[in-house]
Design a protein around this motif. Structure first.
Motif, PDB file in Angstrom:
ATOM      1  N   GLY A  14       0.909  -1.316   0.046  1.00  0.00           N
ATOM      2  CA  GLY A  14       0.038   0.070  -0.114  1.00  0.00           C
ATOM      3  C   GLY A  14       0.869   1.228  -0.144  1.00  0.00           C
ATOM      4  N   THR A  15       2.090   1.137   0.726  1.00  0.00           N
ATOM      5  CA  THR A  15       2.990   2.331   0.575  1.00  0.00           C
ATOM      6  C   THR A  15       3.772   2.295  -0.539  1.00  0.00           C
ATOM      7  N   PHE A  16       4.038   1.146  -1.022  1.00  0.00           N
ATOM      8  CA  PHE A  16       5.019   1.017  -2.162  1.00  0.00           C
ATOM      9  C   PHE A  16       4.598   0.868  -3.340  1.00  0.00           C
ATOM     10  N   LEU A  17       3.548   0.357  -4.032  1.00  0.00           N
ATOM     11  CA  LEU A  17       3.146   0.380  -5.339  1.00  0.00           C
ATOM     12  C   LEU A  17       2.578   1.753  -5.780  1.00  0.00           C
ATOM     13  N   PRO A  18       1.523   2.406  -5.396  1.00  0.00           N
ATOM     14  CA  PRO A  18       1.211   3.598  -5.788  1.00  0.00           C
ATOM     15  C   PRO A  18       2.269   4.683  -6.530  1.00  0.00           C
ATOM     16  N   PRO A  57       9.903   3.777  -1.572  1.00  0.00           N
ATOM     17  CA  PRO A  57      10.389   5.138  -2.443  1.00  0.00           C
ATOM     18  C   PRO A  57      10.133   6.507  -1.779  1.00  0.00           C
ATOM     19  N   MET A  58      11.096   7.535  -1.936  1.00  0.00           N
ATOM     20  CA  MET A  58      10.967   8.534  -1.093  1.00  0.00           C
ATOM     21  C   MET A  58       9.867   9.351  -1.559  1.00  0.00           C
ATOM     22  N   LYS A  59       8.778   9.710  -0.773  1.00  0.00           N
ATOM     23  CA  LYS A  59       7.562  10.302  -1.313  1.00  0.00           C
ATOM     24  C   LYS A  59       7.576  11.826  -1.754  1.00  0.00           C
ATOM     25  N   LEU A 171      -1.659   4.741 -10.991  1.00  0.00           N
ATOM     26  CA  LEU A 171      -1.791   6.134 -11.587  1.00  0.00           C
ATOM     27  C   LEU A 171      -2.256   6.797 -10.533  1.00  0.00           C
ATOM     28  N   LEU A 172      -1.590   6.938  -9.390  1.00  0.00           N
ATOM     29  CA  LEU A 172      -2.236   7.586  -8.269  1.00  0.00           C
ATOM     30  C   LEU A 172      -1.884   9.425  -8.532  1.00  0.00           C
ATOM     31  N   ALA A 173      -2.972  10.021  -8.557  1.00  0.00           N
ATOM     32  CA  ALA A 173      -2.811  11.361  -8.864  1.00  0.00           C
ATOM     33  C   ALA A 173      -2.335  12.341  -7.631  1.00  0.00           C
ATOM     34  N   ILE A 174      -0.962  12.396  -7.780  1.00  0.00           N
ATOM     35  CA  ILE A 174      -0.204  13.359  -6.977  1.00  0.00           C
ATOM     36  C   ILE A 174       0.277  14.569  -7.454  1.00  0.00           C
ATOM     37  N   SER A 175      -0.203  15.784  -7.065  1.00  0.00           N
ATOM     38  CA  SER A 175       0.012  16.911  -7.541  1.00  0.00           C
ATOM     39  C   SER A 175       1.289  17.482  -6.964  1.00  0.00           C
ATOM     40  N   GLY A 176       2.408  18.185  -7.668  1.00  0.00           N
ATOM     41  CA  GLY A 176       3.481  18.770  -7.066  1.00  0.00           C
ATOM     42  C   GLY A 176       4.034  19.831  -8.177  1.00  0.00           C
ATOM     43  N   PRO A 177       4.760  20.829  -7.536  1.00  0.00           N
ATOM     44  CA  PRO A 177       5.325  21.804  -8.288  1.00  0.00           C
ATOM     45  C   PRO A 177       5.986  21.460  -9.467  1.00  0.00           C
ATOM     46  N   ALA A 178       6.023  21.818 -10.642  1.00  0.00           N
ATOM     47  CA  ALA A 178       7.077  21.715 -11.698  1.00  0.00           C
ATOM     48  C   ALA A 178       8.195  22.509 -11.314  1.00  0.00           C
ATOM     49  N   TRP A 284       1.212  -6.449 -14.919  1.00  0.00           N
ATOM     50  CA  TRP A 284       0.629  -7.154 -13.863  1.00  0.00           C
ATOM     51  C   TRP A 284       0.313  -6.025 -12.780  1.00  0.00           C
ATOM     52  N   LEU A 285       1.145  -5.293 -12.365  1.00  0.00           N
ATOM     53  CA  LEU A 285       0.947  -4.475 -11.349  1.00  0.00           C
ATOM     54  C   LEU A 285      -0.211  -3.468 -11.354  1.00  0.00           C
ATOM     55  N   VAL A 286      -0.472  -2.982 -12.521  1.00  0.00           N
ATOM     56  CA  VAL A 286      -1.505  -1.981 -12.695  1.00  0.00           C
ATOM     57  C   VAL A 286      -3.025  -2.901 -12.713  1.00  0.00           C
ATOM     58  N   ARG A 287      -2.864  -4.032 -12.653  1.00  0.00           N
ATOM     59  CA  ARG A 287      -4.250  -4.713 -12.593  1.00  0.00           C
ATOM     60  C   ARG A 287      -4.761  -4.943 -11.256  1.00  0.00           C
ATOM     61  N   ILE A 288      -3.815  -4.538 -10.309  1.00  0.00           N
ATOM     62  CA  ILE A 288      -4.392  -4.569  -8.681  1.00  0.00           C
ATOM     63  C   ILE A 288      -5.275  -3.114  -8.520  1.00  0.00           C
TER      64      ILE A 288
END
Length: 357
Positions: A14-18, A57-59, A171-178, A284-288
């Motif tokens: 849950g903390t790794f895949l997204p 992964p570093m968030k 494909l978790l939508a995470i917003s961040g500054p460009a 495979w991963l995106v099927r979860i």
């Protein structure tokens, strides 16, 4: 039980895949190199700690990369800088002293705040597909009855085979500054370093001592800084994703039954096989389904938030815990530390005033 080790190993997905799948799906880094990095990192964690020490992964850097604000070169430089800084901290005897100077009430508040943040993300992942989410939550709830049962593999296999197709976990939508170029490196380092020092080192050490007291001698703040620093300084230049340890992952491993080094070794094997599979592993991963990942994350969040130290806290300390937790939830870990220290100073002052009366 082996089933508990394997289930607990997968409990941290849950903390790794997204983040991992979103970054790979965006084409920022190569899947083979990213998974090879995690394979080596988990193997090192297993040998160094002899317990289910997570590698995540570093968030902050991940969010910037997903938002398009960092390229492969920016990620590499940021990871190497953070790795070097962590190794400097690890070489200093003062790090353990500084970490232990933070009052326990503040550390518990930071831990609870990080758990609340995870819970918020979990609810967002489950929103819109509550049928799948409730089924996953119900099966995973069996971990409270039989903590070392194969509940996580059962849920993941069923989800992949039975759930309808969709965009899945990644494909978790995470917003961040460009922030292109040198500014991207500065943004990545300044956003990530405080989070790593607090969550991946200070809070992780505290959670490890609470959940795995038999391994407490192996888990110090300096050692966590050393392994995190080495992973980034020596693996990121070869295409690995910047990574660190994490309190949430540790709670997830524990919640679903992992107790020894089998869990990280199993993850090292899975990541190694994923590295060999290359691009094919993404299919495979995106099927979860995202709600399943959210269900895993929610139980990890509960384990992290509702800790024994929170339940046993004195009434006057709970205000400090609450201040640190809420500030962390809404403003981030650094703000949580500042708010917690301020609340603790006020608590000590008021206690002194009452004793003088």
């Amino acid at each position: 039980m082996i089933s508990g080790e394997l289930s607990g190993a997968l409990g941290d997905l849950g903390t790794f895949l997204p983040y991992v799948v979103a970054i790979l799906g965006a084409g920022v880094l190569l899947p083979g190199m990213v998974f090879a990095g995690f394979a080596l990192a988990y193997a090192l964690a297993a040998l160094a700690y002899r317990m289910p020490m997570p590698v995540q992964p570093m968030k902050a850097i991940g969010a910037l990369a997903i938002a398009g604000g960092m390229g492969a070169g920016d990620i590499m430089i940021s990871g190497m800088i953070i790795g070097a800084v962590l190794l400097v901290f690890a070489a200093s005897p003062r790090l353990d002293g500084l970490a232990r100077a933070i009052p326990q009430s503040v550390v518990v508040g930071l831990q609870a705040g990080l758990g609340l943040m995870m819970g918020w993300i979990a609810l967002d992942l489950m929103a819109g597909q509550w049928g799948i989410a409730v089924l996953a939550l119900a099966v995973l709830a069996l971990s409270f009855v039989a903590p070392r049962g194969p509940w996580v593999p059962l849920v993941l296999v069923a989800a992949v085979l039975l759930a309808p197709g969709g965009e899945g976990a990644g494909l978790l939508a995470i917003s961040g500054p460009a922030a292109p170029g040198a500014s991207a490196v500065v943004a990545g380092v300044t956003a990530q370093l405080p989070l790593t020092l607090l969550n991946a080192i200070v809070v992780t050490a505290a959670v490890a001592r609470s959940l795995y007291p038999g391994n407490a001698a192996r888990v110090s703040e300096r050692r966590l800084a050393a392994t995190s620093g080495a992973l980034n300084l020596f693996l990121v230049p070869f295409g690995a994703l910047p990574m660190c340890h994490g309190a949430g992952g540790l709670a997830a491993h524990y919640r679903f039954g992992a107790r020894g080094m089998i869990a990280p070794l199993f993850l090292a094997l899975l990541c190694g096989l994923s590295a060999l599979a290359g691009e094919a592993v993404l299919g495979w991963l995106v099927r979860i389904p995202a709600p399943v990942i959210g269900a895993l994350l929610l139980y990890a969040a509960i384990e992290l938030t509702w800790s024994r130290r929170l339940r046993d806290a004195r009434p006057d300390c709970r205000l400090v815990i609450g201040a640190a937790a809420l500030a962390t939830l809404f403003l981030g870990a650094l703000a949580g530390l500042v708010a917690g220290l301020a609340a603790e100073a006020l608590r000590v002052y008021l206690r002194g005033r009452r004793s003088d009366v």
